[in-house]
Design a protein around this motif. Structure first.
Motif, short mmCIF file in Angstrom:
data_model
loop_
_atom_site.label_atom_id
_atom_site.label_comp_id
_atom_site.label_asym_id
_atom_site.label_seq_id
_atom_site.Cartn_x
_atom_site.Cartn_y
_atom_site.Cartn_z
N PRO A 1 0.71 -1.28 0.08
CA PRO A 1 0.01 0.18 -0.03
C PRO A 1 0.81 1.42 -0.03
O PRO A 1 1.86 1.18 0.78
N PHE A 2 0.42 2.40 -0.78
CA PHE A 2 0.85 3.59 -0.71
C PHE A 2 0.26 4.44 0.14
O PHE A 2 -0.92 4.51 0.17
N ASP A 3 0.78 5.04 1.27
CA ASP A 3 0.07 5.99 2.26
C ASP A 3 0.90 6.84 2.70
O ASP A 3 2.17 7.15 2.32
N THR A 4 0.57 7.46 3.90
CA THR A 4 1.31 8.81 4.31
C THR A 4 2.47 8.46 4.99
O THR A 4 3.52 8.97 5.46
N GLU A 5 2.54 6.95 5.56
CA GLU A 5 3.93 6.62 6.06
C GLU A 5 5.37 6.70 4.85
O GLU A 5 6.28 6.98 5.26
N ASP A 6 4.88 6.67 3.45
CA ASP A 6 5.92 6.85 2.66
C ASP A 6 6.19 8.25 2.58
O ASP A 6 7.52 8.72 2.40
#
Ligand code: GLA
Length: 689
Positions: free
Chosen positions: A186-191
């Motif tokens: 998943p792409f999310d704000t952690e990236d």
């Protein structure tokens, strides 16, 4: 070495003294207008909303072989599950040739070499569009050349929408929801937070295109609200300018699930080890871009295959990209022109003026495989003088003495007027291409103002007089001036990039033109990656450099127009203690640039850029050399190439033409795929599967 006039004795000396009495403004002259050269096609100007939107479609499609070989076999989820909740949808009405078909390859040729795949850690992938194709950024600016001037604002991209707080100090951004990296993570704000905290805010990391805290404004903070929302807090109200800094190449997050375990904050790696943890042989790096590297052969080729999780579709629900494969032949930049014109390559930014005449001749033939289209004069070169007097790049005593000279206005003026710009331009190519470039903003661009441009024409005698006045005299009679008080010869190293004939040719020209000034310039010509390292670390006295997009658009890369921070500017960065020893006029330039960022009033902005241009050229901030137009060369089999796409404006043409929308009609497909009907494999692993 030839002796120069000022050393010839009495008469020369007299001349020098009388020249010294001439007031400074008499060194200035009328700047000739650039020769007429009309761009060959105009963009269709549209609104951002005409280009794209985000929404769920009733059905999605993919190449038939992806379904049959992967989805049906159970190794890949169905396309609808691989796409975000609301994918980015390109509107058919804005696609020059409409909805496309799948298949074929774009064969690029590049002169750079990949150092590895850690883009946000500071590694080059070899340029020429590789990194542009791998990295997706919060916003996007390349296609803005086609957006109406009064509606200019970066396109949404990974950030699908944003809103400002009432006081304009907070910006809430919403990311695409449910999008995945090319390996399905998943792409999310952690990236985003990994990029921000461990790259932008970590002074030990230098992202390749130079993102630093000041790029987003001193004191700016970023926090994650939830998995798909971030909040920016700025010191200024409504600094919409930073939306441009969130585009390529300063806010393009990397895959935190792959990179984080190698970062020194989360491992025992050194920063050097982190940077180099993903060498070119490492395949299938997880990307958000349309193509994933699946094959690398040193000095031969990088092959990339379609990203099965790409999050953009057309209006019919076809997952993009249309092109299954991308090639990057590892050759030379000059070969890129030759091959694109000949048809063995597909794409080139014609930017080395030396090849213009031949490329034009071939492309004019009816049988030419590629079309060639010139744009505005947005390629320009300067001679940068390293202005750090407090230790950037740790110069030795000789180097330090040169820095002191570089910081002296009369010295910079002398260097500038010793250069015959007309001759320099003509030495690259004859004809209406090159124009005299006094430095600063380019003639023909939106914020350029001729009346604010101070031009010092070629005047060798006055140049020599200025150096005499600085006490730089040839005390030992060897044809080279000595540093004041009988010091050593004035010897200056000149950094230039040998990957480009133009860079080396201009640098050779500068070296030759400094000889009659009694300055010995020593070539420090380096291949691209080494040149980049020496530049980044401040190891140069002088540098012949192709200018960045800030000189074209002003709104992209704005904070790099002046040393607004310690790691931001091309030839003046923080010294050993991290501070930038700004000259008084540089402080004024910094103020002007910061004021520009803080206002969105167009009249005020135009006024500020007049001041900028005046400060820049009056103080010979860097020595402008030449500026000229570039041409996009692209094989005729490609469809959906937008009219009037410039090779360089807000970004390079590889971004401007929106490659994920480009296609080849079935009957024209070339059969160039090296790995047909395969998809990228697992990160790190070998080859496509
Ligand atoms: C190099 C080339 C440019 C362009 C960029 C893209 O700098 O010289 O023409 O292809 O790469 O990053």
């Amino acid at each position: 070495m030839r002796r120069h006039t000022y050393a010839l004795g009495g008469a020369g000396l007299l001349l020098s003294v009388s020249m010294l009495a001439i007031p400074a403004q008499e060194l200035t002259g009328e700047l000739p207008d650039p020769p007429e050269f009309a761009a060959q096609s105009e963009p269709n100007f549209v609104s951002v909303g005409d280009i794209l939107e985000y929404k769920a479609l009733p059905e999605y499609h993919e190449p038939a072989w992806v379904t049959s070989k992967y989805v049906d076999a159970g190794t890949l989820p169905p396309v609808a599950e691989r796409l975000p909740k609301e994918p980015m949808v390109y509107k058919a009405g804005n696609m020059p040739d409409g909805i496309g078909v799948y298949g074929d390859t774009m064969r690029h040729v590049i002169g750079g070499r990949p150092e590895g795949w850690n883009y946000i850690g500071g590694q080059s992938q070899g340029w020429g569009g590789i990194d542009i194709g791998l990295s997706e950024c919060l916003t996007r600016t390349g296609p803005l050349f086609t957006v109406k001037a009064d509606e200019l604002e970066p396109l949404p991209n990974l950030a699908k929408s944003w809103e400002w707080s009432e006081d304009g100090k907070q910006l809430t951004m919403h990311l695409i929801e449910g999008a995945k990296w090319s390996d399905g993570d998943p792409f999310d704000t952690e990236d985003l937070m990994f990029y921000w905290n461990d790259h932008i805010l970590d002074p030990n990391v230098s992202p390749l295109n130079g993102g630093t805290p000041e790029t987003f404004g001193v004191g700016t903070t970023l926090e994650a609200v939830d998995a798909y929302t971030v909040k920016w807090t700025f010191k200024e109200a409504f600094p919409t300018q930073y939306l441009y800094a969130m585009a390529y190449g300063t806010f393009c997050p990397g895959p935190s699930h792959i990179l984080k375990p190698q970062h020194p904050s989360y491992s025992s790696n050194t920063y050097e080890q982190y940077k180099n943890a993903f060498p070119p042989e490492y395949m299938n790096i997880a990307v958000m871009g349309a193509w994933v590297p699946v094959e690398y052969r040193p000095d031969d080729i990088v092959v990339m295959r379609r990203n099965p999780y790409y999050w953009k579709v057309d209006e019919a629900g076809n997952q993009l990209p249309y092109l299954n494969e991308m090639h990057y032949r590892l050759s030379t930049w000059a070969d890129r022109d030759v091959q694109a014109v000949a048809g063995s390559g597909d794409f080139s930014n014609l930017e080395q003026a030396e090849s213009y005449v031949e490329a034009l001749r071939r492309s004019a033939e009816a049988t030419a495989p590629a079309r060639l289209q010139f744009g505005a004069r947005t390629i320009g070169y300067t001679l940068d003088l390293n202005l750090s007097g407090n230790g950037w790049g740790e110069p030795d005593a000789r180097g330090q003495a040169i820095r002191e000279l570089n910081r002296n206005l009369d010295f910079r003026k002398a260097v500038s007027i010793a250069i015959d710009r007309q001759r320099l331009g003509d030495s690259l190519v004859r004809g209406p291409f090159t124009a005299i470039y006094p430095g600063g903003l380019y003639a023909g661009t939106a914020y350029y103002d001729k009346a604010s441009t101070v031009y010092f024409p070629h005047n060798l005698a006055a140049a020599n007089a200025l150096l005499d006045g600085l006490g730089l005299v040839d005390t030992d009679g060897n044809g080279v001036r000595n540093l004041a008080n009988g010091g050593a010869d004035v010897e200056i190293t000149l950094l230039a990039n040998t990957d480009y004939a133009t860079d080396s040719n201009l640098a050779e020209g500068v070296i030759a033109m400094m000889e009659p000034l009694g300055i010995r310039v020593i070539a420090n010509f380096q291949a691209g990656n080494a040149r980049d390292d020496m530049h980044q670390s401040g190891q140069f006295d002088w540098h012949v450099r192709r200018q960045g997009s800030e000189m074209v658009s002003v709104v992209q890369g704005t904070s790099a127009l002046a040393p607004t921070g310690p790691r931001i500017h091309a030839f003046h960065r923080g010294g050993s203690d991290g501070t930038v020893d700004l000259l008084p006029f540089e402080q004024e330039m910094v103020n002007v640039v910061n004021a520009f960022i803080a206002t969105s009033d167009n009249a005020e902005r135009a006024e500020l850029m007049k001041q900028y241009q005046h400060l820049y050229t009056e103080n010979v901030y860097s020595v402008g050399l030449t500026q000229y137009p570039g041409a996009l060369i692209i094989n005729k089999r490609f469809a959906n190439i937008p009219d009037g796409a410039p090779i360089f404006m807000f970004n390079w043409a590889e971004d401007n033409i929106i490659r994920e929308r480009v296609f080849v009609p079935e009957e024209a497909q070339g059969g160039y795929e090296l790995h047909p009907e395969t998809l990228p494999g697992a990160p790190g692993g070998a080859g496509p599967v």
